[in-house]
Write an enzyme that holds these catalytic residues in place. Sequence first.
Site, short mmCIF file in Angstrom:
data_model
loop_
_atom_site.label_atom_id
_atom_site.label_comp_id
_atom_site.label_asym_id
_atom_site.label_seq_id
_atom_site.Cartn_x
_atom_site.Cartn_y
_atom_site.Cartn_z
N ASN A 1 0.85 -1.20 0.00
CA ASN A 1 0.00 0.00 0.00
C ASN A 1 0.88 1.25 0.00
O ASN A 1 2.10 1.14 -0.02
CB ASN A 1 -0.95 -0.04 1.21
CG ASN A 1 -0.18 -0.14 2.52
OD1 ASN A 1 0.62 0.74 2.84
ND2 ASN A 1 -0.38 -1.22 3.25
N ASP B 1 -3.92 -6.29 4.97
CA ASP B 1 -4.91 -7.14 5.64
C ASP B 1 -4.84 -8.58 5.15
O ASP B 1 -5.16 -9.50 5.89
CB ASP B 1 -6.31 -6.57 5.39
CG ASP B 1 -6.48 -5.24 6.12
OD1 ASP B 1 -6.10 -5.18 7.30
OD2 ASP B 1 -6.93 -4.26 5.49
N LYS C 1 -13.57 0.77 15.84
CA LYS C 1 -12.28 0.08 15.83
C LYS C 1 -11.64 0.06 17.22
O LYS C 1 -11.08 -0.94 17.65
CB LYS C 1 -11.35 0.79 14.83
CG LYS C 1 -10.39 -0.13 14.16
CD LYS C 1 -9.82 0.48 12.89
CE LYS C 1 -10.74 0.25 11.70
NZ LYS C 1 -10.17 0.77 10.45
N LYS D 1 -11.00 -3.59 18.76
CA LYS D 1 -9.62 -4.02 18.97
C LYS D 1 -9.14 -3.84 20.41
O LYS D 1 -7.99 -4.09 20.72
CB LYS D 1 -8.69 -3.26 18.00
CG LYS D 1 -9.01 -3.53 16.52
CD LYS D 1 -7.89 -3.10 15.61
CE LYS D 1 -8.22 -3.42 14.16
NZ LYS D 1 -7.03 -3.57 13.32
O1 C5P Z 1 -8.31 -2.63 10.90
P1 C5P Z 1 -7.45 -1.48 10.49
O2 C5P Z 1 -6.33 -1.89 9.60
O3 C5P Z 1 -8.20 -0.32 9.91
O4 C5P Z 1 -6.85 -0.96 11.86
C1 C5P Z 1 -5.81 -0.05 11.90
C2 C5P Z 1 -4.99 -0.24 13.17
O5 C5P Z 1 -4.72 -1.62 13.38
C3 C5P Z 1 -3.63 0.40 13.02
O6 C5P Z 1 -3.23 0.79 14.32
C4 C5P Z 1 -2.79 -0.72 12.45
O7 C5P Z 1 -1.40 -0.53 12.71
C5 C5P Z 1 -3.34 -1.93 13.20
N1 C5P Z 1 -3.29 -3.18 12.44
C6 C5P Z 1 -2.44 -4.19 12.84
N2 C5P Z 1 -2.42 -5.38 12.18
C7 C5P Z 1 -3.21 -5.58 11.11
C8 C5P Z 1 -4.07 -4.57 10.67
C9 C5P Z 1 -4.08 -3.37 11.36
O8 C5P Z 1 -1.72 -4.00 13.82
N3 C5P Z 1 -3.17 -6.74 10.48
#
Ligand code: C5P
Length: 400
Positions: free
Chosen positions: A210, A279, A337, A341
């Site tokens: 990305n 992801d 989120k 999380k």
């Molecule tokens: O779910 P999303 O990617 O939008 O969430 C963003 C947050 O989760 C950020 O703090 C990112 O560094 C963390 N993240 C992570 N591992 C992943 C996906 C996101 O630590 N696989």
Amino acid sequence: MPTLTNKRILLGITGGIAAYKCAELSRLFTRAGAEVRVVMTRAAQEFVTPLTMQALTGNRVHMELLDFEAEAAMGHIELARWADLVLVAPASADFLARAAHGRADDLLSTLMLATAAPIAVAPAMNQGMWSDPGTQQNLAEVRRRGYHVFGPAEGDQACGDFGPGRMVEPAGLFASCAELFAGEPLAGRHLLLTGGPTREAIDPVRFLSNHSSGKMAHALAAEGVAAGARVTLISGPVALPAPDRVTRIDVVSAKEMLAATMQRIADADVFIGVAAVADYRPANTTPEKIKKDDESMNIELVRNPDIISAVARLDPRPLVVGFAAETGNVAANGREKLERKKLDLLFANHAAETFNSEEVAATAISADGEFEIPRARKEAVARKMLKLIADRLPATENSS
Ligand code: C5P
């Protein structure tokens, strides 16, 4: 014992019998994690050898202002900029007199004028010289300029007198210097961050990734150091140099980022997940380059581990701070989120305005509510973010 990790202390030694105590003082500093560079006046070299101080600090001792070789290695202005603190111990009566007049006729006095770092002096002299109105006037002048004055202590003197003029013992000077840094918002804390993108290999030459530049994580890491923290940045592939005094661990994939995080999380006080972790990753990475024989191709993707959620599940866990780059409904999606999380704090922003940009705005979201950080350079925003983070940390001996 307070930590001085990453701190750069310039120890100026002037001519006095207490100079021998600088050997122990420099050991206390380096044992607490500081880097020490020593500047000695000519008279100081009569009391303690430069070789002793070099061996104890691991750094070359600086002695002359007009020395081509020394200036080429680290010039006097560079040295003045390098320091987080200048401590002159022992500070002789003559040195105080020259400092009070803003003299610049040797390396140490020149550095005192050039540096923007705080300056502390530990006077040491015969009690009669200390009580002399000239010395007292010079002392008042250096205090007026904002120098910290540690001591002197009172007691038996090397010359046989009794009275004020003994240099404060190394342990006392160490404690007073540590105190100067204790007010920093992240003093003594370990800050662990992830940053940049991850790359997920399709074959030996192609990958999924990305647009993350790593700038926000690098800004937070650099500002973390400035706020007094020991900083470890686990970074995906970026085109940025590691910030000064930050330990950067370079990784490529999400799986590597998770492993590197888990290896270092145990002593972290704060974890900030800034990385734009991919992801998904290809279910299979082919060992050979895929040929473009077909008109279309399908790549099966599988979910990557969620690094920040894995950290949030740990018990005990550090303060866990996330980022959310959203394309719409920034605050609502951010709060969802935060809760899903199980984060302590989350910074949400618009993806389009964040990626690869020098500036950013963010909404800080926590259980207590929301707070807007207006658009500014990433460094300035990082400072505000770290302030919000520091306010949420439980107090420690070092930080209170
Ligand atoms: O779910 P999303 O990617 O939008 O969430 C963003 C947050 O989760 C950020 O703090 C990112 O560094 C963390 N993240 C992570 N591992 C992943 C996906 C996101 O630590 N696989």
